[in-house]
Scaffold this active site. Structure first.
Site, PDB file in Angstrom:
ATOM      1  N   GLN A   1     -59.083  90.141 -70.221  1.00  0.00           N
ATOM      2  CA  GLN A   1     -57.964  89.312 -69.773  1.00  0.00           C
ATOM      3  C   GLN A   1     -57.469  89.723 -68.395  1.00  0.00           C
ATOM      4  O   GLN A   1     -57.143  88.881 -67.562  1.00  0.00           O
ATOM      5  CB  GLN A   1     -56.804  89.410 -70.773  1.00  0.00           C
ATOM      6  CG  GLN A   1     -56.964  88.552 -71.997  1.00  0.00           C
ATOM      7  CD  GLN A   1     -55.694  88.510 -72.834  1.00  0.00           C
ATOM      8  OE1 GLN A   1     -54.621  88.906 -72.374  1.00  0.00           O
ATOM      9  NE2 GLN A   1     -55.811  88.043 -74.052  1.00  0.00           N
TER      10      GLN A   1
ATOM     11  N   PRO B   1     -57.011  90.162 -78.884  1.00  0.00           N
ATOM     12  CA  PRO B   1     -58.039  89.139 -79.135  1.00  0.00           C
ATOM     13  C   PRO B   1     -59.334  89.767 -79.654  1.00  0.00           C
ATOM     14  O   PRO B   1     -59.847  90.718 -79.064  1.00  0.00           O
ATOM     15  CB  PRO B   1     -58.258  88.512 -77.755  1.00  0.00           C
ATOM     16  CG  PRO B   1     -57.070  88.895 -76.949  1.00  0.00           C
ATOM     17  CD  PRO B   1     -56.615  90.218 -77.463  1.00  0.00           C
TER      18      PRO B   1
ATOM     19  N   ASP C   1     -50.826  81.409 -74.176  1.00  0.00           N
ATOM     20  CA  ASP C   1     -50.458  82.289 -73.070  1.00  0.00           C
ATOM     21  C   ASP C   1     -51.658  82.686 -72.220  1.00  0.00           C
ATOM     22  O   ASP C   1     -51.521  82.965 -71.035  1.00  0.00           O
ATOM     23  CB  ASP C   1     -49.756  83.541 -73.592  1.00  0.00           C
ATOM     24  CG  ASP C   1     -50.629  84.354 -74.526  1.00  0.00           C
ATOM     25  OD1 ASP C   1     -51.020  85.474 -74.145  1.00  0.00           O
ATOM     26  OD2 ASP C   1     -50.931  83.883 -75.635  1.00  0.00           O
ATOM     27  N   GLN C   2     -52.864  82.704 -72.824  1.00  0.00           N
ATOM     28  CA  GLN C   2     -54.052  83.104 -72.076  1.00  0.00           C
ATOM     29  C   GLN C   2     -54.442  82.085 -71.003  1.00  0.00           C
ATOM     30  O   GLN C   2     -55.139  82.422 -70.049  1.00  0.00           O
ATOM     31  CB  GLN C   2     -55.224  83.325 -73.029  1.00  0.00           C
ATOM     32  CG  GLN C   2     -55.016  84.482 -73.990  1.00  0.00           C
ATOM     33  CD  GLN C   2     -56.255  84.776 -74.812  1.00  0.00           C
ATOM     34  OE1 GLN C   2     -57.331  85.042 -74.268  1.00  0.00           O
ATOM     35  NE2 GLN C   2     -56.134  84.722 -76.131  1.00  0.00           N
TER      36      GLN C   2
ATOM     37  N   HIS D   1     -44.984  85.125 -75.980  1.00  0.00           N
ATOM     38  CA  HIS D   1     -45.990  85.498 -74.984  1.00  0.00           C
ATOM     39  C   HIS D   1     -46.126  84.417 -73.921  1.00  0.00           C
ATOM     40  O   HIS D   1     -46.238  84.707 -72.725  1.00  0.00           O
ATOM     41  CB  HIS D   1     -47.349  85.714 -75.666  1.00  0.00           C
ATOM     42  CG  HIS D   1     -47.507  87.080 -76.233  1.00  0.00           C
ATOM     43  ND1 HIS D   1     -48.710  87.539 -76.712  1.00  0.00           N
ATOM     44  CD2 HIS D   1     -46.641  88.084 -76.395  1.00  0.00           C
ATOM     45  CE1 HIS D   1     -48.570  88.771 -77.142  1.00  0.00           C
ATOM     46  NE2 HIS D   1     -47.311  89.120 -76.974  1.00  0.00           N
TER      47      HIS D   1
END
Length: 384
Positions: A157, A184, A316-317, A339
């Protein structure tokens, strides 16, 4: 979501239990671990997932305070943005505690420092304040090793957005835990995150060399990333209909088959629009397979019922990619997570991207359906 669709999901999960086969991965595992992941995909490309892992005890991933540099260049901007996004994603079981205490946080910061020839101060396990002064992002080969079961997903990430705007291709060797709680799972990254983020124009390959579990870690993932000139905006507002359900089970080490049956399952759902929904869970000592499967299925169904196009873990990613894209991005979601709120706040502070969150008011929306819209800043790679 129709009652018939729910029944179909439950039937597929039941059939998976009946037909499950042991997939012992002696060559791709380090330590003993097990888990469940369920994925659903729609015709528009939306992807949903849920997961859980079993291990002794729980690890905290707390974060405290970030001291950023005073000036931002084009490269520095998205570089520091994702470090912040990464840090705030490493949350704790005890929200009142905010310290950068875990090895994966330190490894991630050291990785991006090396990728940009930057300077890192105050970065130690247990530190509460960090200063990172980045330079220009370069490509090449880099290694990050947590030396624990710290999440390689979190290392990915923090490093991926940087590698996208590097001067050349990057090859990142990430070592640690591939399947860990509070982070994750690699299966989610490969089956859910990757096909969705590619819609922004992201190009990367992810090779799972070895799985790593708590407490030993030892997992290894090789990430090969091609830089981009700029990112394209996305429009994920159409759910579609469920068209396919599939599942997978996996086990680490040399667990006997009878134990395996009590621990692991993996189910995915594809929708007609290309959206993918997933649910997963990992076995725990003393918990039977049906309970673990129910946990994964409920996680999946919870994210399908809100009629969004991304699940609670993908929200959020995607924020950083929306912020950096050249144009207006939209994604349909369920309830906005903390998040996601944090990622939006940091993205707006560091990039001047503008986000708007509104209720989805179409016929398919409900009280839990939202649209996140972002006017991206159009960050460009000066090296391309």
């Amino acid at each position: 979501m129709s009652t018939a669709a729910v029944r179909t999901i439950r039937k597929e999960i039941k059939d998976l239990y009946i037909n499950i086969q042991s997939l012992q991965e002696k060559d791709k595992a380090c330590g003993n671990g097990n888990g469940i992941i369920i994925i659903a995909e729609s015709s528009t490309g939306c992807i949903f997932a849920g997961s859980s892992l079993g291990k002794k005890g729980k690890s905290n991933s707390p974060v405290n305070k970030w001291s950023k540099s005073d000036s931002f260049g084009q490269n520095e901007l998205y570089f520091e943005l994702h470090v912040l996004s990464f840090l705030f994603n490493c949350y704790s079981d005890t929200p009142s505690l905010f310290n950068v205490t875990r090895p994966q946080h330190l490894s991630g910061l050291e990785l991006v420092r090396d990728m940009c020839n930057g300077n890192l101060e105050g970065a130690t396990v247990g530190s509460s304040e960090i200063t990172l002064t980045p330079g220009k992002i370069k490509g090449g080969n880099h290694v990050a090793d947590t030396r624990t079961a710290g999440s390689v997903g979190l290392l990915m990430q923090i490093s991926l957005p940087c590698a996208l705007f590097a001067q050349g291709p990057s090859e990142l060797c990430l070592k640690g835990g591939t399947n860990a709680e509070m982070a994750p799972q690699i299966d989610y990254t490969l089956k859910v995150f990757k096909p969705i983020v590619e819609r922004f124009g992201v190009q990367f390959d992810c090779d799972l060399k070895m799985r790593g579990y708590y407490p030993k870690g030892g997992g290894e993932v090789v990430l090969k990333v091609n830089p981009v000139k700029e990112l394209s905006p996305i429009n994920m507002t159409e759910r579609g209909n469920i068209t396919k359900i599939y599942g997978r089970a996996f086990v680490a080490g040399v667990l006997p088959f009878k134990i395996f049956l009590h621990y692991i399952i993996y189910v995915s759902i594809f929708e007609s629009t290309g959206c993918i929904f997933a649910g997963s869970s990992l076995g725990k000592k003393g918990v039977y397979a049906d309970k673990v499967g129910i946990e994964a299925a409920e996680m999946l169904l919870r994210n399908i019922r809100h009629n969004g196009c991304v699940d609670e873990f993908l929200q959020d990613q995607l924020i950083i990619f929306m912020a950096l894209a050249n144009g207006t991005s939209r994604m349909r979601t369920g309830p906005i997570t903390l998040h996601t709120q944090t990622a939006i706040h940091m993205a707006e502070q560091l990039t001047n991207a503008k986000f708007v969150i509104r209720k989805a008011e179409d016929e398919h929306g409900n009280n839990d359906t939202y649209i996140i819209e972002c006017q991206g800043v159009g960050a460009t790679n000066p090296s391309l």
